[in-house]
Every structure is written in structure tokens, then in C-alpha cells.
Design an enzyme around this catalytic site. Structure first.
Site, PDB file in Angstrom:
ATOM      1  CG  HIS A 289      -2.075   0.832   1.284  1.00  0.00           C
ATOM      2  ND1 HIS A 289      -2.454   1.635   0.242  1.00  0.00           N
ATOM      3  CD2 HIS A 289      -2.966   1.102   2.288  1.00  0.00           C
ATOM      4  CE1 HIS A 289      -3.520   2.346   0.585  1.00  0.00           C
ATOM      5  NE2 HIS A 289      -3.845   2.045   1.829  1.00  0.00           N
ATOM      6  CG  HIS A 328      -4.500   0.286  -8.204  1.00  0.00           C
ATOM      7  ND1 HIS A 328      -5.831   0.241  -7.865  1.00  0.00           N
ATOM      8  CD2 HIS A 328      -3.912   1.164  -7.349  1.00  0.00           C
ATOM      9  CE1 HIS A 328      -6.025   1.071  -6.852  1.00  0.00           C
ATOM     10  NE2 HIS A 328      -4.893   1.637  -6.515  1.00  0.00           N
ATOM     11  CG  ASP A 384       2.770   4.373  -4.127  1.00  0.00           C
ATOM     12  OD1 ASP A 384       2.737   5.546  -3.737  1.00  0.00           O
ATOM     13  OD2 ASP A 384       2.100   3.457  -3.613  1.00  0.00           O
TER      14      ASP A 384
HETATM   15  N1  CMC Z   1       4.554  -7.195 -10.288  1.00  0.00           N
HETATM   16  C1  CMC Z   1       4.424  -8.406 -10.889  1.00  0.00           C
HETATM   17  N2  CMC Z   1       3.274  -9.054 -11.010  1.00  0.00           N
HETATM   18  C2  CMC Z   1       2.189  -8.484 -10.479  1.00  0.00           C
HETATM   19  C3  CMC Z   1       2.237  -7.232  -9.840  1.00  0.00           C
HETATM   20  C4  CMC Z   1       3.483  -6.582  -9.754  1.00  0.00           C
HETATM   21  N3  CMC Z   1       3.597  -5.381  -9.179  1.00  0.00           N
HETATM   22  N4  CMC Z   1       0.990  -6.899  -9.404  1.00  0.00           N
HETATM   23  C5  CMC Z   1       0.198  -7.909  -9.762  1.00  0.00           C
HETATM   24  N5  CMC Z   1       0.911  -8.852 -10.410  1.00  0.00           N
HETATM   25  C6  CMC Z   1       0.390 -10.107 -11.003  1.00  0.00           C
HETATM   26  C7  CMC Z   1       0.053 -11.111  -9.927  1.00  0.00           C
HETATM   27  O1  CMC Z   1       1.158 -11.928  -9.631  1.00  0.00           O
HETATM   28  C8  CMC Z   1      -1.075 -11.871 -10.587  1.00  0.00           C
HETATM   29  O2  CMC Z   1      -0.523 -12.736 -11.550  1.00  0.00           O
HETATM   30  P1  CMC Z   1      -1.172 -14.219 -11.807  1.00  0.00           P
HETATM   31  O3  CMC Z   1      -2.549 -13.922 -12.358  1.00  0.00           O
HETATM   32  O4  CMC Z   1      -0.262 -14.884 -12.751  1.00  0.00           O
HETATM   33  O5  CMC Z   1      -1.231 -14.881 -10.452  1.00  0.00           O
HETATM   34  C9  CMC Z   1      -1.834 -10.784 -11.351  1.00  0.00           C
HETATM   35  O6  CMC Z   1      -0.845  -9.783 -11.647  1.00  0.00           O
HETATM   36  C10 CMC Z   1      -2.987 -10.168 -10.567  1.00  0.00           C
HETATM   37  O7  CMC Z   1      -2.461  -9.646  -9.374  1.00  0.00           O
HETATM   38  P2  CMC Z   1      -3.179  -9.715  -7.961  1.00  0.00           P
HETATM   39  O8  CMC Z   1      -2.146  -9.982  -6.917  1.00  0.00           O
HETATM   40  O9  CMC Z   1      -4.375 -10.588  -8.022  1.00  0.00           O
HETATM   41  O10 CMC Z   1      -3.675  -8.208  -7.814  1.00  0.00           O
HETATM   42  P3  CMC Z   1      -4.220  -7.529  -6.517  1.00  0.00           P
HETATM   43  O11 CMC Z   1      -5.345  -6.689  -6.946  1.00  0.00           O
HETATM   44  O12 CMC Z   1      -4.478  -8.519  -5.435  1.00  0.00           O
HETATM   45  O13 CMC Z   1      -2.976  -6.630  -6.036  1.00  0.00           O
HETATM   46  C11 CMC Z   1      -1.496  -4.840  -5.756  1.00  0.00           C
HETATM   47  C12 CMC Z   1      -2.864  -5.270  -6.264  1.00  0.00           C
HETATM   48  C13 CMC Z   1      -1.383  -3.315  -5.855  1.00  0.00           C
HETATM   49  C14 CMC Z   1      -1.332  -5.225  -4.274  1.00  0.00           C
HETATM   50  C15 CMC Z   1      -0.409  -5.530  -6.596  1.00  0.00           C
HETATM   51  O14 CMC Z   1      -0.538  -5.131  -7.952  1.00  0.00           O
HETATM   52  C16 CMC Z   1       0.992  -5.224  -6.090  1.00  0.00           C
HETATM   53  O15 CMC Z   1       1.461  -5.909  -5.178  1.00  0.00           O
HETATM   54  N6  CMC Z   1       1.699  -4.190  -6.664  1.00  0.00           N
HETATM   55  C17 CMC Z   1       3.006  -3.810  -6.168  1.00  0.00           C
HETATM   56  C18 CMC Z   1       2.865  -2.958  -4.914  1.00  0.00           C
HETATM   57  C19 CMC Z   1       2.374  -1.567  -5.231  1.00  0.00           C
HETATM   58  O16 CMC Z   1       2.864  -0.901  -6.138  1.00  0.00           O
HETATM   59  N7  CMC Z   1       1.433  -1.085  -4.416  1.00  0.00           N
HETATM   60  C20 CMC Z   1       0.884   0.285  -4.527  1.00  0.00           C
HETATM   61  C21 CMC Z   1      -0.537   0.289  -4.982  1.00  0.00           C
HETATM   62  S1  CMC Z   1      -1.108   1.911  -5.461  1.00  0.00           S
HETATM   63  C22 CMC Z   1      -1.073   2.902  -4.064  1.00  0.00           C
HETATM   64  C23 CMC Z   1      -1.714   2.319  -2.859  1.00  0.00           C
HETATM   65  O17 CMC Z   1      -2.797   1.734  -2.903  1.00  0.00           O
HETATM   66  O18 CMC Z   1      -1.131   2.482  -1.798  1.00  0.00           O
END
Ligand code: CMC
Length: 450
Positions: A289, A328, A384
Site C-alpha cells: 500500500h 492496482h 507510487d
Molecule cells: N509485479 C508483478 N506481477 C504483479 C504485480 C506486480 N507489481 N501486481 C500484480 N501482479 C500479477 C500477480 O502476480 C497476478 O498474476 P497471476 O494472475 O499470474 O497470479 C496478477 O498480476 C494479478 O495480481 P493480484 O495480486 O491478483 O492483484 P491484486 O489486486 O491482489 O494486487 C497490488 C494489487 C497493488 C497489491 C499488486 O498489484 C501489487 O502488489 N503491486 C506492487 C505494490 C504496489 O505498487 N502497491 C501500490 C498500490 S497503489 C497505491 C496504494 O494503494 O497504496
């Protein structure tokens, strides 16, 4: 059991679009275990999860529940604050486009808008600004409290603790259903967050605290408390003051994200807003986050050069790493805030000189946006991705990045807190679970255990 049950369909009829028959504003489900069918009202594109409870196999059955870990498809409230269309990359606060606010508003005006629902008149803005500026000082005992932290304490840990500690200084904050009391806590929270943040920063450097200067703007005063040295009067660099103000606007609210859900969930127990804000700040601290901007910088430094980006992307695709600042839960398109942040980055570089990590960031973005892994998963840069580069260029250490996010998000948390408190449909947050553990068993004395 009545084979055809209906749930509040009169509400659905009242809101049916004219081109749809009112009776079609419902969902008919057939329980194949019993053959019975049920009509569930559809309102605002949702069915009520509690309407599922009537679906039972027999009188002893608890009734059907929906199972939604991580709330992937559950609306926990109705809200009039922030609108996001994740597929189109659209963000509005109270109906105003984020691009418009970033261009023409200030953080304090945006905070007023989020909390009150309308843009303020000149007089309203002057009063609002006056009251916030006159609540920026913190009690000397809070200062002593901050002094108790180790020199290398993470400022987010200090902030979470200090905001929770404010609860002990303002017992009147428990009057959460008194509008006047709420107003006072709102001034205090928005006013004091930058002071606590700046004091945490100065503490980490072993430098004397700088008290608020009421002549300066909200971001200008924050820069003063952070960076003033021996000068009698600190003059914030105009470009940095505006850049920080715009970054605060971009981070002010983002509907039901993790920290806002924490704010609503914790405050639903009717605890005071300082404790709830401490909980929201704690949720924001996590690397998925608000801690992500800190992680982006570490990642870019770790990659080391633009030439090494393909190798890093390979590791991300292999599941070894995450590309921080990408992806996201809601945006499946370019985060509109990231676009604005990228522009501000260059404005800050013009004043402060370029950040050498920008070439690595641009290469990461270029490669990722063309790569099938990221394209098929709709992973785009989020807010971010570029903020860390700006903050670092402005002179902030990485540990302060999530703190800046927390200052800005405070107005959104407060707006959501008030909306939740005044919503007659809300109660204490209390999800259900599906128990999958052991059945009842007898206690085993210590000597008989294997
Ligand atoms: N790098 C590589 N792969 C990713 C990433 C990433 N940053 N984000 C998602 N994926 C992949 C994930 O592994 C999954 O792949 P598969 O379908 O093969 O299993 C697919 O994309 C869907 O991801 P998810 O984990 O189901 O997505 P989510 O909605 O649960 O997670 C998230 C959203 C923001 C936590 C995630 O994208 C992430 O961890 N990003 C990196 C951390 C980040 O930048 N966070 C800031 C978010 S914006 C500001 C805020 O909210 O604070």
C-alpha cells in the site's frame, strides 16, 4: 418453505431505469440442492449479501453466505466521496476530475471538498485554513514522547504511535456524534499530522524541532518544519511548495482502499478518530500500500542501471520479485495520478537537478508496457511509481515517503469516517467466516500428548 421468496423488491422498482421493466430489477437464483428459487432485489448493481441468508436446505441450516476473501467483489458501503473507473483510468473527488483539482486547487481546498462535499466559498476557505493552521502545534509532551524513540526508528512507526497518543490528550474526541467536537478533531488531525511527521524526521537526524510558522501555506510550513536551519524566516522554494501541494491532492482519497477500510472498520466500533487514524496509518505502512513508494526506490537502486532492467523484468516474470509501483486492485489502465506525477517529476528536476534513477524508471515502464506478462494482466504504473523519485530529489529520505502519503490521506480518511458515522445503514464491522478447523475434542492432559 415458500418456494418463491422476494427481498425488498419495492426499493428496486423505485429505482428501475425507465427502459427496464421494474420487475426485472431482481436476480432469480435456483438452489439446486432443494430446487427452490428466490428473487433477490438488485439495487445500484448489487444484491444484498444478507438476502442470501434466506436460502436454506432446511430449518436448521444457517443460510447461504457469500465468500469473498480480500473483498474482491463486495461493496461494503455506499459513498458520495470518490469515484473511480478503473478500466478507463478515471478518478473524481466529489464529482471533480483529479486532473482539474491538481491543476487548479490546493490541498486544503481539496480536503474541504472531500470532507464537506462542496468547494468552499472564499470565506469558508479562509476560515478552514485559519482553523487548521491554528491547530498545527503539538503538546510539548508529544514532543517528549517522540524523543523516546531510538534515533533510527522508522518515522511511520513514530507517526502511528504519536497519532494514537493524541487520543490521550483530547478525551473530548470521544464525542463522535457531536458535530462540533468532530469539527475540532478534524482541524487537529489535519493540522498536526505534518508537525508529527516533521518532528519524526528531525528526530532521526538528531536535529532540533522546528515549530510551525503560521504565515506559511500548509505545504510551505511542512517544508519549514523539515528543512529550516539557522535562517530567521524560512522561505519555501515555490516550485517545491506547489509540487508537494499537488502530490498531497493526488493522495488525498482513493475510496475503499486498505487503509480507508481500516479507518472505517476500526472507527465502526465508535473509537475516537485518533485511534482510528493510527490504525489507518498502520495499514498504509505496508509495502503493498503506502509503503510501495519506498520499495520502488529500493528496487530502482537495486536494478542499478537501465541496461539491467530486462534481467530484472525476467525475475519478476519468473515470480521471484514484484515490480513495485506497478499494478492496482482497481485500475486496469494507466493510473491517472501516475500521469500527473510523471509531469511533476520533471518540474521538480528542473529546480533540483535530475534524479539519476529516472532513466531506470523510464526503461522499466517502457519494457513493462510492451511485455505480454504485464499487458495481459493489465499492470500499469500506479501513483507510487514516480512519487519516490520526486521525494528523493526534494531531499526526503526513503523512510519518509509513506509518511508523506499519510499526511495527505488524512483528509480522505476523515471524510470517509464521517460518512460512515452518519450512515444509518452502517454498524460495527464484523465479517463472517467459514470455519474449517477441528470439530469438538476433549482436552488432552500434557503427559498424554504425542
Ligand atoms: N509485479 C508483478 N506481477 C504483479 C504485480 C506486480 N507489481 N501486481 C500484480 N501482479 C500479477 C500477480 O502476480 C497476478 O498474476 P497471476 O494472475 O499470474 O497470479 C496478477 O498480476 C494479478 O495480481 P493480484 O495480486 O491478483 O492483484 P491484486 O489486486 O491482489 O494486487 C497490488 C494489487 C497493488 C497489491 C499488486 O498489484 C501489487 O502488489 N503491486 C506492487 C505494490 C504496489 O505498487 N502497491 C501500490 C498500490 S497503489 C497505491 C496504494 O494503494 O497504496
Amino acid at each position: 418453505m415458500n418456494p418463491q421468496k422476494s427481498a425488498s423488491s419495492e426499493i428496486a422498482q423505485a429505482e428501475a431505469p425507465s427502459n427496464l421493466k421494474a420487475e426485472r430489477q431482481s436476480l432469480t437464483v435456483v438452489d439446486n440442492r432443494t430446487g427452490q428459487s428466490y428473487d433477490l432485489a438488485i439495487q445500484n448493481g448489487t444484491i444484498k449479501a444478507i438476502d442470501l441468508r434466506q436460502i436454506k436446505t432446511d430449518a436448521d441450516d444457517f443460510g447461504l453466505m457469500s465468500y469473498d476473501p480480500a473483498f474482491l467483489n463486495t461493496a461494503a458501503c455506499t459513498s458520495k466521496i470518490t469515484f473511480i473507473d478503473g478500466d478507463k483510468g478515471i478518478l473524481h473527488y466529489r464529482g471533480y476530475a483529479i486532473e482539474d483539482l491538481a491543476e487548479r486547487s490546493t490541498y486544503l481546498e481539496t480536503a474541504y471538498l472531500l470532507i464537506h462535499g462542496e468547494l468552499p466559498s472564499r470565506q469558508q476557505l479562509d476560515d478552514w485554513t485559519y482553523h487548521i493552521i491554528h491547530h498545527t502545534f503539538i503538546h510539548e509532551s508529544v514532543k517528549k514522547f517522540l524523543d523516546g524513540f531510538h534515533y533510527d526508528a522508522h518515522p511511520m512507526g513514530m507517526m502511528i504511535s504519536a497519532v494514537a497518543a493524541l487520543s490521550t490528550f483530547y478525551p473530548d474526541a470521544k464525542q463522535i456524534f457531536d458535530a462540533e467536537s468532530r469539527r475540532k478533531q478534524i482541524y487537529r488531525l489535519i493540522g498536526k499530522m505534518p508537525t508529527i511527521a516533521a518532528f519524526a524526521y528531525r528526530h532521526s537526524l538528531g536535529m532540533p524541532y522546528v515549530y510551525p510558522d503560521n504565515d506559511l501555506s500548509y505545504p510551505g510550513n511542512f517544508l519549514n518544519m523539515l528543512f529550516r536551519m539557522t535562517e530567521l524566516k524560512y522561505r519555501p522554494p515555490a516550485a517545491l511548495e506547489r509540487a508537494l501541494d499537488v502530490l498531497f491532492i493526488l493522495h488525498a482519497d482513493h475510496e475503499q482502499n486498505c487503509s480507508t477500510s481500516a479507518m472505517r472498520g476500526v472507527a465502526s466500533s465508535h473509537v475516537d478518530p485518533y485511534c482510528a487514524t493510527a490504525a489507518a496509518t498502520a495499514a498504509l505502512y505496508g509495502p503493498l500500500h503506502g509503503g510501495a513508494n519506498e520499495e520502488v526506490l529500493r528496487m530502482l537502486a537495486d536494478i542499478g542501471s537501465a541496461a539491467r532492467v530486462p534481467e530484472y523484468i525476467k525475475r519478476v516474470k519468473g515470480g521471484e520479485k514484484k515490480l513495485m509501483g506497478f499494478g492496482h486492485r482497481v485500475y486496469k489502465n494507466y493510473d491517472p495520478r501516475a500521469r500527473i506525477v510523471k509531469r511533476i517529476a520533471y518540474e521538480v528536476f528542473d529546480v533540483m537537478g535530475c534524479n539519476e534513477l529516472i532513466d531506470i524508471a523510464l526503461e522499466v515502464e517502457r519494457i513493462a508496457l510492451e511485455d505480454e506478462y504485464f499487458v495481459t494482466r493489465k499492470l500499469y504504473p500506479n501513483v507510487d511509481f514516480y512519487t519516490g523519485l520526486i521525494y528523493q530529489t526534494m531531499g526526503f529520505p526513503v523512510t519518509m515517503f509513506p509518511v508523506l502519503f499519510a499526511i495527505a490521506r488524512t483528509s480522505g480518511w476523515i471524510a470517509q469516517w464521517q460518512e460512515m458515522l452518519l450512515d444509518s445503514e452502517q454498524k460495527i464491522a464484523r465479517p463472517r467466516q467459514v470455519y474449517r478447523g477441528a470439530g469438538l475434542r476433549g482436552y488432552v492432559p500434557m503427559d498424554d500428548r504425542k
